[in-house]
Design an enzyme around this catalytic site. Structure first.
Site, short mmCIF file in Angstrom:
data_model
loop_
_atom_site.label_atom_id
_atom_site.label_comp_id
_atom_site.label_asym_id
_atom_site.label_seq_id
_atom_site.Cartn_x
_atom_site.Cartn_y
_atom_site.Cartn_z
N GLU A 1 1.04 -1.07 0.09
CA GLU A 1 0.04 0.03 0.22
C GLU A 1 1.01 1.33 0.13
OE1 GLU A 1 -2.23 0.89 3.55
OE2 GLU A 1 -1.02 -0.67 4.71
N GLU B 1 -10.92 0.96 8.31
CA GLU B 1 -9.63 1.16 9.08
C GLU B 1 -9.36 2.82 9.60
OE1 GLU B 1 -4.95 -0.26 9.05
OE2 GLU B 1 -5.65 1.27 7.53
#
Length: 260
Positions: free
Chosen positions: A143, A240
């Site tokens: 990511e 998240e």
């Protein structure tokens, strides 16, 4: 299609980690993710998942001191052996927990003169991880993290993720696309997802700029979730964020969007 997971490292933190599994199930989730599960024995996690009939979708390869301001593991040339050992630890957990995806955090380079060397090491390590987890049928993702929260992060834009994918060209390597981080960088996340969802193995979200739950910032979640729900994306969408109050009070979005 929308399939939501809840990240137990950021949500339900009012409880010890071992009690967050039950809380997630009680609030309607069928799947969870954990940033770093290694504080609990793998068999305990397996039992907690089975007790609640939960799937563990994602967790990360260990990143050393990244969250404490260090460079992490995946891009540091002197830490190649340590990274491979961390992949071995993750493999041991993955064999029992059977996640859909494993995430590798690229990490920082704190010496700009060595950036090229770090980028080369990162690509080599991502290829190594992608091959290792392919043997278990598990996708490897990596990511981009915004450079405001983590200055010096090796991969901080969508384009840098695309560039890495093109360079490595491993069929088991995908992007983890984090809406918060890319929104924080000022990117057109909606346009990017419309064009590149085939290269995305996992999506995470929080509102921006505060990283709270949907409705606390500027992200258009109606549009975002509609893009995902009407696409061919078959992966999971992970909550998240950092709840602005207790976790239960932050879950209004789930009641709204879980039926899409």
């Amino acid at each position: 299609m929308l399939r939501f997971t809840v990240n137990l490292s950021l949500l339900f933190t009012e409880l010890p980690l071992s009690e967050r599994f039950q809380a997630a199930k009680q609030h309607g989730f069928d799947a969870v993710e954990i940033q770093f599960p290694y504080s609990l024995p793998v068999e305990q996690i397996r039992d907690l998942l089975d007790q609640q009939d939960l799937q563990l979708v994602l967790f990360n390869v260990d990143a050393d001191t990244l969250l404490q301001g260090g460079e992490g593991l995946a891009a540091v040339p002197e830490k190649r052996d340590q990274f491979k050992a961390a992949v071995g630890q993750t493999l041991a957990y993955a064999e029992r927990l059977k996640p859909s995806v494993i995430n590798v955090l690229p990490g920082r380079c704190l010496d700009p003169q060595r950036l090229g060397e770090y980028q080369t090491t990162l690509c080599e390590n991502l290829a190594y991880a992608a091959a290792a987890f392919a043997d278990l049928g598990i996708k490897t993702v990596f990511e981009a993290v915004n450079s405001y929260d983590m200055p010096g992060f090796i991969v901080d834009t969508s384009q840098k993720m695309l560039d890495a994918l093109k360079q490595i060209q491993h069929p088991n390597l995908f992007m983890q696309y984090d809406i918060y981080h890319m929104s924080r960088m000022g990117e057109d996340y909606a346009g990017f997802l419309r064009q590149h969802l085939d290269k995305v193995g996992h999506i995470q979200f929080a509102d921006c700029p505060g990283r709270g739950q949907p409705g606390t910032g500027d992200v258009d979640f109606d549009s975002l979730f509609d893009i995902i729900a009407t696409s061919d994306y078959q992966g999971w969408v992970g909550a998240e964020y950092r709840p602005t109050a207790d976790t239960a009070a932050s879950l209004a979005w789930f009641k709204t969007y879980a039926v899409k």
